[in-house]
Write a protein that holds these residues in place. Structure first.
Motif, PDB file in Angstrom:
ATOM      1  N   SER A   1      55.262 -19.467  34.048  1.00 15.27           N
ATOM      2  CA  SER A   1      53.850 -19.855  34.131  1.00 15.27           C
ATOM      3  C   SER A   1      53.492 -21.080  33.303  1.00 15.27           C
ATOM      4  O   SER A   1      52.463 -21.698  33.539  1.00 15.27           O
TER       5      SER A   1
ATOM      6  N   ASN B   1      58.007 -23.356  40.423  1.00 16.67           N
ATOM      7  CA  ASN B   1      57.171 -22.179  40.661  1.00 16.67           C
ATOM      8  C   ASN B   1      57.674 -21.425  41.888  1.00 16.67           C
ATOM      9  O   ASN B   1      57.910 -20.203  41.855  1.00 16.67           O
TER      10      ASN B   1
ATOM     11  N   ASP C   1      53.841 -24.785  32.819  1.00 16.64           N
ATOM     12  CA  ASP C   1      54.212 -25.784  33.814  1.00 16.64           C
ATOM     13  C   ASP C   1      55.537 -26.468  33.498  1.00 16.64           C
ATOM     14  O   ASP C   1      56.337 -26.752  34.400  1.00 16.64           O
TER      15      ASP C   1
ATOM     16  N   ASP D   1      50.955 -21.511  37.716  1.00 24.32           N
ATOM     17  CA  ASP D   1      51.403 -22.097  36.452  1.00 24.32           C
ATOM     18  C   ASP D   1      50.354 -23.093  35.983  1.00 24.32           C
ATOM     19  O   ASP D   1      49.631 -23.673  36.793  1.00 24.32           O
TER      20      ASP D   1
ATOM     21  N   SER E   1      58.426 -24.244  34.553  1.00 26.47           N
ATOM     22  CA  SER E   1      58.645 -24.339  35.996  1.00 26.47           C
ATOM     23  C   SER E   1      59.329 -25.651  36.355  1.00 26.47           C
ATOM     24  O   SER E   1      60.237 -25.690  37.195  1.00 26.47           O
TER      25      SER E   1
END
Length: 473
Positions: A219, A421, A221, A58, A224
């Motif tokens: 992916s 993630n 950030d 990510d 996630s």
């Protein structure tokens, strides 16, 4: 590691990332980042005999790489803070109305968005764009180098402002209207997609005996990080706190009405069919840039020193809108803060302590604006603010956010993006059944800290004052 109840994260390798100025352009050094990724995998191989269950990448959103027909990189990607997008948002919305763009994409209007970066290249007839065969967002580029598969992961694709809102489809009609080529766009895949095994040559280079699957997590950030917010429900909002602060709620359907457009909210893709209704707020960037400037001047403060300084300065004396254009990429952030305050008839934060306090208090006030806007947009009360990401370690900002917003703040986990993630990979691998179970696992894996609001009338007066200064009213 997963023991059936909780996750234990171990840091194998941490490496810096920052834009690099080459005369005329601000770039990302993705080749150095690629070396950092391989070094992290190599360190696992050297320390552990157990086969890896998966690899997931990510990164930040909006930025991209261009590849030629042979799959080769056409130059280092350009950073979203580069000046090439200056004026592009206004030019694009002069050709296609804001209403039309928002109805199709549901995304907040920011000049850093991929849409304006690509438009600037098409407008300038950039030879890289003319030679490009494929566009890959930054995490997708690393996935391609890991597996050989070219694809766009859904949550990161949603940050471009040219993906259909809530759908894994590109808004090609919008790009056609703007003269941006659509032939370069890859397929969009869902978070949790197994992209394939690690390339044999990469596995050999990092000395992995087995080629693990590479799994596309969320992916982007922030996607996630939101996946790993423990206790996130309809009565709580999240703040993913770092260089940017992403302030929002999780919904099942996008909100694309006139009010959302007027308030400039965004509907980014989330995990498990959710939408991240949020607003991008310039976060700790102001303080990071001040610290960088002071270090160059011979005053290298640690983070705890900065917070101690802030407590010594007078409260709520100087306030700024963190999202003002003044602070996007100034060469001297402390000077930018002082100039903004002088221009708005406020005391300038002349000392380092005053600049730190100005940055943090202004951020807490901006959080309040966004939280109250979310309540109006969704019609649901926000009773708890959940802060994750590296910024959740800033206990002073957490307390001021609770005080300013009049709501408890629950801080943690700091490594929410890494946890999120791993969670998406675990769901894809069948280790966890769904996102609800994943968030329960996070709650069992980390310690959370709660900050109760303290009554203080000064925050209300400061909020009214900054609302007038910044035009929030």
């Amino acid at each position: 590691r997963w023991d059936g109840r909780r996750f234990e994260l171990s840091e194998l390798h941490r490496f810096d990332n920052g834009p690099i100025a080459v005369p005329g352009t601000l770039h990302w050094d993705v080749l150095r980042l690629w070396e950092g990724i391989k070094e992290g995998i190599a360190r696992y191989a050297a320390a552990h005999r157990e086969p890896l269950a998966g690899i997931g990448v990510d990164t930040w959103g909006v930025d991209f790489a261009l590849l030629d027909r042979a799959g080769r990189l056409l130059g280092n990607p350009v950073c979203y803070r580069d000046s090439r997008t200056n004026g592009m948002l206004e030019e694009v919305t002069g050709r296609v109305s804001r209403q039309a763009i928002f109805a199709r994409t549901g995304i907040q209007f920011l000049q850093i968005n991929t849409l304006y970066q690509l438009y600037s290249m098409a407008r300038a007839r950039d030879p890289q764009l003319e030679a490009a065969d494929t566009l890959l967002m930054i995490p997708d580029l690393f996935n391609y180098w890991l597996t050989g598969r070219k694809a766009a992961e859904y949550t990161d694709a949603s940050t471009t402002q040219f993906m259909r809102v809530g759908e894994p489809r590109w808004a090609t009609d919008l790009l056609d209207e703007l003269g941006v080529p659509t032939r370069i766009l890859p397929e969009i895949i869902a978070p949790g997609t197994v992209l394939g095994p690690l390339r044999p040559e990469v596995a050999a280079e990092v000395e992995l005996a087995h080629a693990p699957p590479v799994i596309a997590p969320a992916s982007h950030d922030t996607a996630s990080a939101v996946a790993a917010v423990p206790g996130l429900d309809e009565r709580s909002a999240y703040i993913s706190s770092g260089t940017w602060s992403l302030v929002g709620v999780e919904t099942r359907a996008p909100v694309v009405d006139e009010r959302a457009l007027e308030l400039n909210f965004t509907n980014e893709g989330g995990v498990a069919g959710t939408v991240r209704l949020l607003k991008n707020v310039t976060g700790l960037w102001l303080l990071q840039e001040c610290r960088r400037r002071w270090t160059r001047a011979g005053r290298p403060y640690g983070w705890e020193e900065l917070l101690s300084l802030a407590e010594q300065a007078p409260p709520l004396a100087s306030l700024v809108d963190p999202d003002a254009p003044d602070f996007l990429a100034p060469p001297d952030m402390p000077s930018a803060l002082r100039e903004y305050c002088r221009r708005t008839d406020q005391p300038a934060p002349e000392s380092d302590a005053a600049a730190v306090r100005c940055s943090l208090e202004s951020l807490a006030l901006k959080y309040r604006l966004v939280i109250e806007s979310i309540e109006r947009l969704t019609g649901r009360p926000i009773e708890v603010i959940r802060v994750v990401g590296g910024g959740c370690r800033n206990r002073l900002l957490n307390q001021w956010t609770a005080d300013c917003c009049g709501r408890p703040v629950v801080a943690g986990p700091a490594e929410a993006t890494a946890l999120g993630n791993v969670l998406v990979q675990a769901i894809a691998a069948g280790v966890l059944p769904d996102i609800g179970a994943a968030r329960q696992a996070v709650a069992a894996s980390v310690e959370l800290e709660r900050f109760e609001p303290r009554p203080a009338a000064d925050w209300d007066a400061a909020y009214r004052r900054l609302s007038q200064i910044a035009g929030w009213e």
